[in-house]
Design a protein around this motif. Structure first.
Motif, PDB file in Angstrom:
ATOM      1  N   ILE A 196       0.947  -1.162  -0.082  1.00  0.00           N
ATOM      2  CA  ILE A 196      -0.087  -0.008   0.095  1.00  0.00           C
ATOM      3  C   ILE A 196       1.012   1.383  -0.073  1.00  0.00           C
ATOM      4  O   ILE A 196       1.953   1.373   0.347  1.00  0.00           O
ATOM      5  CB  ILE A 196      -0.802   0.083   1.182  1.00  0.00           C
ATOM      6  N   LEU A 197       0.126   2.321  -0.644  1.00  0.00           N
ATOM      7  CA  LEU A 197       1.068   3.749  -0.368  1.00  0.00           C
ATOM      8  C   LEU A 197      -0.111   4.623   0.448  1.00  0.00           C
ATOM      9  O   LEU A 197      -1.241   4.745  -0.178  1.00  0.00           O
ATOM     10  CB  LEU A 197       1.293   4.149  -1.960  1.00  0.00           C
ATOM     11  N   ASP A 198       0.478   5.060   1.320  1.00  0.00           N
ATOM     12  CA  ASP A 198      -0.401   5.818   2.032  1.00  0.00           C
ATOM     13  C   ASP A 198       0.445   6.980   3.007  1.00  0.00           C
ATOM     14  O   ASP A 198       1.446   6.377   3.620  1.00  0.00           O
ATOM     15  CB  ASP A 198      -1.522   5.145   2.842  1.00  0.00           C
ATOM     16  N   ILE A 251       4.349   1.822   1.722  1.00  0.00           N
ATOM     17  CA  ILE A 251       5.253   2.987   1.404  1.00  0.00           C
ATOM     18  C   ILE A 251       4.589   4.115   1.862  1.00  0.00           C
ATOM     19  O   ILE A 251       3.505   4.428   1.680  1.00  0.00           O
ATOM     20  CB  ILE A 251       5.342   3.004  -0.103  1.00  0.00           C
ATOM     21  N   VAL A 252       5.193   4.687   2.885  1.00  0.00           N
ATOM     22  CA  VAL A 252       4.656   5.905   3.752  1.00  0.00           C
ATOM     23  C   VAL A 252       5.057   7.129   2.908  1.00  0.00           C
ATOM     24  O   VAL A 252       6.227   7.604   2.797  1.00  0.00           O
ATOM     25  CB  VAL A 252       5.316   6.036   5.224  1.00  0.00           C
ATOM     26  N   ALA A 253       4.082   7.598   1.956  1.00  0.00           N
ATOM     27  CA  ALA A 253       4.426   8.549   0.976  1.00  0.00           C
ATOM     28  C   ALA A 253       3.164   9.275   0.768  1.00  0.00           C
ATOM     29  O   ALA A 253       1.837   8.707   0.734  1.00  0.00           O
ATOM     30  CB  ALA A 253       5.210   8.215  -0.086  1.00  0.00           C
ATOM     31  N   GLY A 254       3.243  10.645   0.203  1.00  0.00           N
ATOM     32  CA  GLY A 254       2.203  11.180  -0.064  1.00  0.00           C
ATOM     33  C   GLY A 254       1.319  10.980  -1.595  1.00  0.00           C
ATOM     34  O   GLY A 254       2.170  10.275  -2.457  1.00  0.00           O
ATOM     35  N   ALA A 300       7.540   7.743  -5.425  1.00  0.00           N
ATOM     36  CA  ALA A 300       6.919   6.860  -4.198  1.00  0.00           C
ATOM     37  C   ALA A 300       6.116   5.911  -5.290  1.00  0.00           C
ATOM     38  O   ALA A 300       5.755   4.587  -5.095  1.00  0.00           O
ATOM     39  CB  ALA A 300       6.267   7.347  -3.135  1.00  0.00           C
ATOM     40  N   ILE A 301       4.975   6.491  -6.041  1.00  0.00           N
ATOM     41  CA  ILE A 301       4.283   5.769  -6.907  1.00  0.00           C
ATOM     42  C   ILE A 301       4.939   4.725  -7.668  1.00  0.00           C
ATOM     43  O   ILE A 301       4.425   3.524  -7.935  1.00  0.00           O
ATOM     44  CB  ILE A 301       3.205   6.477  -7.828  1.00  0.00           C
ATOM     45  N   LYS A 302       5.942   5.099  -8.390  1.00  0.00           N
ATOM     46  CA  LYS A 302       6.844   4.630  -9.409  1.00  0.00           C
ATOM     47  C   LYS A 302       7.499   3.219  -8.445  1.00  0.00           C
ATOM     48  O   LYS A 302       7.448   2.147  -9.031  1.00  0.00           O
ATOM     49  CB  LYS A 302       7.961   5.266  -9.901  1.00  0.00           C
ATOM     50  N   ILE A 349      -6.430  11.344  -7.160  1.00  0.00           N
ATOM     51  CA  ILE A 349      -5.104  10.944  -6.992  1.00  0.00           C
ATOM     52  C   ILE A 349      -4.432  11.501  -8.408  1.00  0.00           C
ATOM     53  O   ILE A 349      -5.262  12.051  -9.159  1.00  0.00           O
ATOM     54  CB  ILE A 349      -4.685   9.584  -6.997  1.00  0.00           C
ATOM     55  N   ASN A 350      -3.225  11.555  -8.577  1.00  0.00           N
ATOM     56  CA  ASN A 350      -2.576  12.151  -9.888  1.00  0.00           C
ATOM     57  C   ASN A 350      -2.790  11.238 -11.114  1.00  0.00           C
ATOM     58  O   ASN A 350      -2.227  10.160 -11.159  1.00  0.00           O
ATOM     59  CB  ASN A 350      -0.999  12.382  -9.510  1.00  0.00           C
ATOM     60  N   ALA A 351      -3.643  11.611 -11.884  1.00  0.00           N
ATOM     61  CA  ALA A 351      -3.904  10.707 -12.976  1.00  0.00           C
ATOM     62  C   ALA A 351      -2.790  10.735 -13.862  1.00  0.00           C
ATOM     63  O   ALA A 351      -2.486   9.553 -14.910  1.00  0.00           O
ATOM     64  CB  ALA A 351      -4.923  11.254 -13.974  1.00  0.00           C
ATOM     65  N   GLN A 352      -2.117  11.759 -14.051  1.00  0.00           N
ATOM     66  CA  GLN A 352      -0.646  11.771 -14.820  1.00  0.00           C
ATOM     67  C   GLN A 352       0.299  10.799 -14.252  1.00  0.00           C
ATOM     68  O   GLN A 352       0.866  10.150 -15.188  1.00  0.00           O
ATOM     69  CB  GLN A 352      -0.031  13.255 -14.966  1.00  0.00           C
ATOM     70  N   ALA A 353       0.301  10.573 -13.171  1.00  0.00           N
ATOM     71  CA  ALA A 353       1.239   9.651 -12.759  1.00  0.00           C
ATOM     72  C   ALA A 353       0.886   8.259 -12.850  1.00  0.00           C
ATOM     73  O   ALA A 353       1.845   7.334 -13.374  1.00  0.00           O
ATOM     74  CB  ALA A 353       1.329   9.700 -11.180  1.00  0.00           C
ATOM     75  N   LEU A 354      -0.503   8.147 -13.011  1.00  0.00           N
ATOM     76  CA  LEU A 354      -0.891   6.463 -13.641  1.00  0.00           C
ATOM     77  C   LEU A 354      -0.790   6.510 -15.002  1.00  0.00           C
ATOM     78  O   LEU A 354      -0.378   5.419 -15.178  1.00  0.00           O
ATOM     79  CB  LEU A 354      -2.355   6.565 -13.212  1.00  0.00           C
ATOM     80  N   GLN A 355      -0.719   7.462 -15.840  1.00  0.00           N
ATOM     81  CA  GLN A 355      -0.661   7.442 -17.136  1.00  0.00           C
ATOM     82  C   GLN A 355       0.960   7.065 -17.420  1.00  0.00           C
ATOM     83  O   GLN A 355       1.100   6.196 -18.323  1.00  0.00           O
ATOM     84  CB  GLN A 355      -0.856   8.928 -17.778  1.00  0.00           C
ATOM     85  N   MET A 356       1.770   7.637 -16.577  1.00  0.00           N
ATOM     86  CA  MET A 356       3.360   7.259 -16.544  1.00  0.00           C
ATOM     87  C   MET A 356       3.394   5.941 -16.666  1.00  0.00           C
ATOM     88  O   MET A 356       4.151   5.226 -17.160  1.00  0.00           O
ATOM     89  CB  MET A 356       3.892   8.087 -15.745  1.00  0.00           C
ATOM     90  N   LEU A 357       2.694   5.224 -15.412  1.00  0.00           N
ATOM     91  CA  LEU A 357       3.143   4.077 -15.104  1.00  0.00           C
ATOM     92  C   LEU A 357       2.549   2.972 -16.158  1.00  0.00           C
ATOM     93  O   LEU A 357       3.295   1.959 -16.575  1.00  0.00           O
ATOM     94  CB  LEU A 357       2.269   3.595 -13.926  1.00  0.00           C
ATOM     95  N   GLU A 358       1.486   3.459 -16.848  1.00  0.00           N
ATOM     96  CA  GLU A 358       1.060   2.584 -18.055  1.00  0.00           C
ATOM     97  C   GLU A 358       2.072   2.829 -18.990  1.00  0.00           C
ATOM     98  O   GLU A 358       2.108   1.706 -20.011  1.00  0.00           O
ATOM     99  CB  GLU A 358      -0.649   3.212 -18.396  1.00  0.00           C
ATOM    100  N   GLN A 359       2.476   3.857 -19.485  1.00  0.00           N
ATOM    101  CA  GLN A 359       3.472   4.002 -20.549  1.00  0.00           C
ATOM    102  C   GLN A 359       4.747   2.894 -20.152  1.00  0.00           C
ATOM    103  O   GLN A 359       5.285   2.650 -21.199  1.00  0.00           O
ATOM    104  CB  GLN A 359       3.803   5.601 -20.630  1.00  0.00           C
TER     105      GLN A 359
END
Length: 376
Positions: free
Chosen positions: A29-31, A46-49, A55-57, A73-83
């Protein structure tokens, strides 16, 4: 062994893990909160914002699939993960269509899914114009970030416009006005779509809110067969037009003529679906996990009438639950305490569910149990 990452460690994440641990899946989990509800049962935390991209990566690198338990949450960060080739469900595209309420409503309208009338506004003059168009009362909403009534203001007359505009940021956030729907009932419907295309629709649930926070849910909703069918059809269509994988909650208004309008969507398990743990053959949490792993979905039908009541904080302080022995005097009652360290006014601290031969008996049981519980 499947490894699953959850952005968010609140009660929804905790209940996903509780159901999936029967199959010994591994959870990261990330929280930002060290002792969040899911911390005690996650394999890694993972203790992070929530906006910490690194941290998401890090989370994604540890797991087979990433999901999330709330949509702000940051949709752009999710897009980056998908890419980068990571599996993210629901996808960033689904989230981008839902995260902004104006975009969400535009997408629903484009696909002929019934919604209340609405218009984008940016200043007091435009709100006044909307008031003339729709007639008062009207609802002013922030397009992003609102939940549990936050980010909404009911404008009952022209003289309330200034105050509502200032209360919602005075134009700092994008705003929209919706017509006020004089509804008969507020209901919600949960639908799940697996990565393999399998779809399961849960029963229609009837909801009662107090101070814009869900108070009680009863299932099945006491509405006509036509209204039920319309809600089921909307659920199937909506989950497909948003390309959603996992749980989708659709909050609906039942109008006085029995027709249905979509109020809002949430691409995740939902508070109004807590009843599914005891009330359905497969809970929303188990089906969400099955869906993001591309597995066949479980039977979502109701076992018997069910009621759920939220345990909402009435004071501020350290959370200490008392009265469980008395609350459990009714055999059909199940109590869920989320494990939040601090109680706060309006904060969801837990919920109570009961199943019974009738909705009335189930509701009486949860109310009885609630009357015996204290959060000190």
């Amino acid at each position: 062994m499947h490894k699953i990452g959850i952005i968010g460690g609140g009660q929804l994440g905790k209940m996903m893990i509780l159901d999936a641990k029967r199959l010994d899946y591994y959870f990261v989990i990330l929280d930002p909160t060290k002792n969040c509800p899911a911390d005690s049962i996650a394999d890694e935390h993972i203790v992070a914002g929530f906006d910490d991209v690194e941290a998401i990566k890090q989370l994604a690198a540890k797991v087979d699939v990433v999901t999330y338990e709330f949509e702000h949450i940051n949709a752009q960060a999710l897009q980056m993960l998908e890419q980068q080739g990571h599996k993210v469900y629901p996808s960033s595209e689904t989230l981008l269509h839902i995260q902004n309420k104006l975009v969400q409503k535009d997408w629903l309208r484009k696909h002929d899914i019934p919604v209340p009338d609405y218009v984008k506004v940016g200043n007091i003059q435009e709100i006044l114009e909307a008031g003339k168009t729709y007639g008062y009362p009207i609802i002013l909403k922030t397009c992003t970030g609102g939940y549990d009534g936050k980010g909404n203001a009911v404008i009952r007359q022209e003289s309330d416009v200034q105050e509502a505009f200032e209360a919602l940021g005075a134009g700092k956030l994008p705003l929209m006005v919706e017509e006020f729907v004089p509804f008969e009932k507020e209901v919600s419907i949960l639908v799940c779509r697996s990565a393999n295309g399998d779809i399961q629709v849960f029963p229609v649930a009837e909801n009662v809110h107090v101070n814009s926070i869900l108070d009680e849910t009863t299932v099945p909703a006491v509405i006509s067969e036509d209204s039920t069918k319309e809600a089921m059809d909307i659920a199937r269509k909506t989950v497909q037009v948003f390309g959603c994988c996992g749980m989708l909650c659709i909050e609906l208004f039942v109008k006085k003529d029995g027709h249905i309008l979509v109020n809002e969507l949430a691409p995740r398990p939902h508070n109004s679906g807590h009843y599914t743990i005891e009330g359905c053959y497969t809970s929303q949490y188990e089906n969400h996990i099955r869906a993001i792993l591309g597995q066949p979905l479980g039977d979502s039908s109701l076992i018997r009438p069910t009621a759920m009541k939220n345990i909402i904080g009435q004071s501020n302080g350290v959370a200490n639950v008392q009265g469980l022995e008395e609350a459990y005097e009714r055999p059909g009652v199940k109590i869920h305490i989320y494990g939040k360290e601090k109680v706060a006014i309006g904060r969801k601290m837990g919920h109570i569910t009961a199943t019974a031969p009738t909705i009335e008996e189930a509701l009486e049981s949860v109310r009885y149990a609630y009357s015996k519980l204290r959060l000190l």
